[in-house]
Motif scaffolding. Structure first.
Motif, short mmCIF file in Angstrom:
data_model
loop_
_atom_site.label_atom_id
_atom_site.label_comp_id
_atom_site.label_asym_id
_atom_site.label_seq_id
_atom_site.Cartn_x
_atom_site.Cartn_y
_atom_site.Cartn_z
N GLY A 266 0.80 -1.23 0.00
CA GLY A 266 0.00 0.00 0.00
C GLY A 266 0.82 1.27 0.00
N TYR B 116 0.77 -4.01 -5.70
CA TYR B 116 0.77 -2.88 -4.77
C TYR B 116 2.17 -2.28 -4.63
CZ TYR B 116 -3.82 -4.34 -2.96
OH TYR B 116 -5.15 -4.67 -2.83
N ASP C 266 -2.71 -5.11 5.82
CA ASP C 266 -1.76 -4.62 4.82
C ASP C 266 -0.34 -5.12 5.05
OD1 ASP C 266 -1.12 -3.22 7.08
OD2 ASP C 266 -1.02 -1.26 6.12
N VAL D 183 -5.41 -0.28 0.51
CA VAL D 183 -5.51 -1.73 0.69
C VAL D 183 -6.76 -2.01 1.51
CG1 VAL D 183 -4.41 -3.82 1.58
CG2 VAL D 183 -3.00 -1.96 0.67
#
Length: 303
Positions: free
Chosen positions: A73, A188, A161, A91
């Protein structure tokens, strides 16, 4: 004093900071570490004293084991939690375990890494972090490293996350970069949120000594109790047992004919009655010979 001390490096100190502190505690100059740990990381950092500094290259070359927290993230300039944010992505839910494990398989074995800009890798005589701090562009050289194993493990920081990884790898592996690259494969931006080195060669977390323990020992004049034999730092190297006649030649640091038996991968130990005499390697200039890299005197081995 000669020997090896497996220090548990605390977060917030560089590996060089640790060496400086060791020199002050032990009141000696001949001290060296065996593999840099980032300031944000903690863990096993073997420190060599006296004659043991001569085996630093062999101990540095050992495999390492890490426990890392990978947070998705957010990516950062330094690829760890302390750096400025480069990119963010919301996220809502951590990818499933099966998806993560599928990605991890792609990073097992020989992989190519590009070292982070905030690292001590040198390009044209300057460290990459010097280019980064000056805002200067530079082409970073890629390197091939080996990931022996890569698994999901529980971690105190795990959540929607973040998840934990245990990594066993070759020297020169950047765990920060590994985390960033795994995050990309998961879709990500990512960074390494925490890092702990639990094993370096033959030295593990249970062997490690803290600065608090050393400071207490210094007050009681028993620091030398923490030093382990230097042979412990080269126990991972293959061995060739020699006879009495060859033993004498090895002690004098002579080049030797290549053995008729299959030669182990260089470097390797020459032993006599299971006592380490020297480190040898193949002679690149004469394939029919092996040559000494480091010969240990009786005085050095007894310390």
């Amino acid at each position: 004093m000669d020997g090896i001390l497996p220090l548990w490096k605390p977060v917030g100190m560089t590996s060089h900071d640790c060496v400086i502190k060791m020199r002050k505690l032990f009141k000696m100059k001949k001290v060296g570490h065996t593999g840099t740990l980032d300031p944000d990381a903690e863990g096993v950092l073997p420190i060599c004293f006296g004659q043991a500094t001569k085996i630093v290259p062999f101990l540095t070359d050992t495999k390492k084991t890490y426990i890392a927290a990978l947070r998705i993230g957010r990516s950062t300039e330094t690829e760890d939690a302390s750096g400025a944010t480069v990119e963010e992505k919301e996220v809502t839910k951590l990818p499933g375990r099966e998806e993560i494990e599928h990605v991890l398989k792609r990073f097992t074995g020989a992989i190519v890494q590009i070292p982070p800009m905030y690292s001590a890798v040198k390009v044209n005589g300057k460290k990459l972090y010097e280019y980064a701090r000056a805002g200067l562009p530079v082409e970073r050289p890629s390197r091939t490293v080996h990931i022996d194993s890569l698994h999901i493990v529980p971690h105190p920081l795990e959540g929607k996350d973040c998840f934990g990884l245990e990594i066993m790898c070759s020297k020169g592996t950047y765990i920060r970069t590994l985390c960033v690259d795994i995050g990309k494969e998961l879709g990500y931006p990512a960074h390494m949120a925490a890092l702990e080195r639990t094993q370096t060669g033959d030295f593990g977390k249970t062997d490690a000594v803290t600065f608090a323990m050393l400071e207490e020992a210094a007050a009681e004049n028993r620091l030398e109790d923490f030093l382990l034999p230097m042979e412990r730092g080269i126990s991972h190297l293959p061995r060739i047992e020699v006879n009495d006649e060859t033993c004498i030649r090895v002690k004098f640091g002579q080049k030797l004919p290549r053995p008729d038996s299959e030669l182990p991968k260089s470097p390797f130990l020459m032993t006599h009655n299971d006592q380490v005499l020297a480190v040898y390697e193949e002679n690149q200039k004469n394939e029919r010979e092996i040559r000494p890299v480091r010969v240990f005197t009786e005085e050095q081995k007894s310390r």
